[in-house]
Design an enzyme around this catalytic site. Sequence first.
Site, PDB file in Angstrom:
ATOM      1  N   GLU B  65       1.085  -1.128   0.238  1.00  0.00           N
ATOM      2  CA  GLU B  65       0.328  -0.366  -0.221  1.00  0.00           C
ATOM      3  C   GLU B  65       0.451   1.208   0.203  1.00  0.00           C
ATOM      4  OE1 GLU B  65      -4.091  -1.600   3.327  1.00  0.00           O
ATOM      5  OE2 GLU B  65      -2.422  -0.822   3.995  1.00  0.00           O
ATOM      6  N   ASP B 236      -7.578  -4.803   9.806  1.00  0.00           N
ATOM      7  CA  ASP B 236      -7.303  -3.813   8.944  1.00  0.00           C
ATOM      8  C   ASP B 236      -7.344  -4.020   7.431  1.00  0.00           C
ATOM      9  OD1 ASP B 236      -5.138  -5.792   8.451  1.00  0.00           O
ATOM     10  OD2 ASP B 236      -3.318  -3.867   9.561  1.00  0.00           O
TER      11      ASP B 236
END
Lengths: 348, 348
Positions: B65, B236
């Site tokens: 990410e 998450d």
Amino acid sequence: MTTLPSDLAYVPFVSVENMMALVHHLGVERMLCELADVIEEDFRRWELFDKTPRVASHSDVGVIELMPTSDGDKYGFKYVNGHPKNTKEGLQTVTAFGVLAEVDTGYPLLLTEMTLLTALRTAATSAMAARHLMPKDARTMAMIGNGAQAEFQCLAFKAICGVDTVRLYDIDPAATDKAARNLAGRGLSVVSCRSGEEAMEGAGIITTCTADKQYATILTDNMIGSGVHINAIGGDCPGKTELHRDILTRSDIFVEYPPQTRIEGEIQQLDPDHEVTELWQVITGQVPGRTGDRQITLFDSVGFAIEDFSALKYVHQKVRDTGHYVMLDMIADPDDPRDLFGMLARSQ
Amino acid sequence: MTTLPSDLAYVPFVSVENMMALVHHLGVERMLCELADVIEEDFRRWELFDKTPRVASHSDVGVIELMPTSDGDKYGFKYVNGHPKNTKEGLQTVTAFGVLAEVDTGYPLLLTEMTLLTALRTAATSAMAARHLMPKDARTMAMIGNGAQAEFQCLAFKAICGVDTVRLYDIDPAATDKAARNLAGRGLSVVSCRSGEEAMEGAGIITTCTADKQYATILTDNMIGSGVHINAIGGDCPGKTELHRDILTRSDIFVEYPPQTRIEGEIQQLDPDHEVTELWQVITGQVPGRTGDRQITLFDSVGFAIEDFSALKYVHQKVRDTGHYVMLDMIADPDDPRDLFGMLARSQ
């Protein structure tokens, strides 16, 4: 228990100095040719890449962008800024660095400067596209805009497309002088011109690469004869274009990734459904490129993440072969991966 | 004409070794407290930040990410991976590095390891949220999941929220032993427990931080009494949650950035319009946090780019004061910004 980081904690880093050494080691024209080949290979695999328009953070004076992509095996991204006003402050308009990583572990494999590498990959991509689109007998290129990218474009078109003459023009004659000086003795016939019209004389290929937002129409319709290939590099963000709209409607337009080019490229001036061809489809032979002698082909290039990915992979391999890197202690890698705190505590 | 890069070509780099030295220089608890304060300050300025859900590249085994944000003056981003299977291969589940840059020029100001820094900022954010939401008299925390983040959480809650007792539980007793060992002698009463239920005894704060996707319900409804604060860190990414849905519907839920949390947090189990409160609004006093003794508050934390931005700014200032960095030749910066090629040519 050791507190030294393991080998996995180190990431090879290619500094600007090492990148320059790598370019000299390989030779700039060879590197441009090899980059064109690896980029073309990845364009052939276009469909399997994770593609997304770049993630841009705009301010009044410029933009900072992240350009990620992945082929499922490796992941790459580039950080790049675009600040046209920087030049007046003695700074680069565009600076960049990038990272290649392993998809399977998420661990970085390479951190490298990409200001130079972007200049090289942009020129290699332009020439790679041109070898599919340009008139076969073109040997003269007009080079409009003689800034940081100009010499790289000229040498890429020499090495990859057989161009033997470049006709330089810039609104600032000092930029033209700089480019002419840098290109002297490199096997190109270099002609410095006083106007865009003069630069266009006899040119089968026209490359535009200007940086400043305020000169929005570098080429007007009457300057463009039939049969040419236009390589439009400078129109690469919202509100920044170089070509008059009438040139676009006379041309067959080829782009990298339409969702990004419609926002950033010359075609932001056209209807969102104006027909464009994706370059990768020409390269794979699915659609024709140049189909006639009078056709105007236009590569509306904004730069896409896959080109950086190809360049990162190439540099990763080449620096391993040549040693032009240092190791950076960038990844915390404790012996027991759950014991990050213990690694910290034991380092005291 | 010099071919040496100018000062502008160099970017301060904080290695893992230098980050550890910085933590020891400041002291881990002081650094957690100061991070909590700078993160809280930036939460107060929440509305002026450029916000976007992180840009994720998913594969079968993990995710890579990029997390960018900007306050208009500085720009920051973090590269972070999440690979639960890495631990079994002796690698970190999460590694990270980040960059702070100047919006006005686009030039990077700092490159730093962020594996350790993420562990610190995550713990600081949890405790910062808890000081607005937890029952006032809570002094005992249940710590479920005793991996790489556990000790940082325990020390942050000690330093920032006044917790004096932590009750540790992990499905792997070796992880609990590791955390208990690391926390010994740090002013906390540490109790190793054999079940989640045992860990919960007397705990006013419950922190869950597990990594593995396969244990999807760490807390069940019957384990949670009224009046507690739940700090849920491990849920998450899409498909990864830790709490049973029934706990969520009994709780008042506080989140960082709803567009991201709805995709990645515990609330991915709920309707997309289930009411949640944005933490920054509690911090600025626009909406109440804890309103009663029997209320269950839940901080559904997934980690947001602004927390990394705060941490990057903090480290940038602290390493300038302490010298815990080296300079990296990462930005090509020729004397004449238009003469990138000349810089390359002259370096031979």
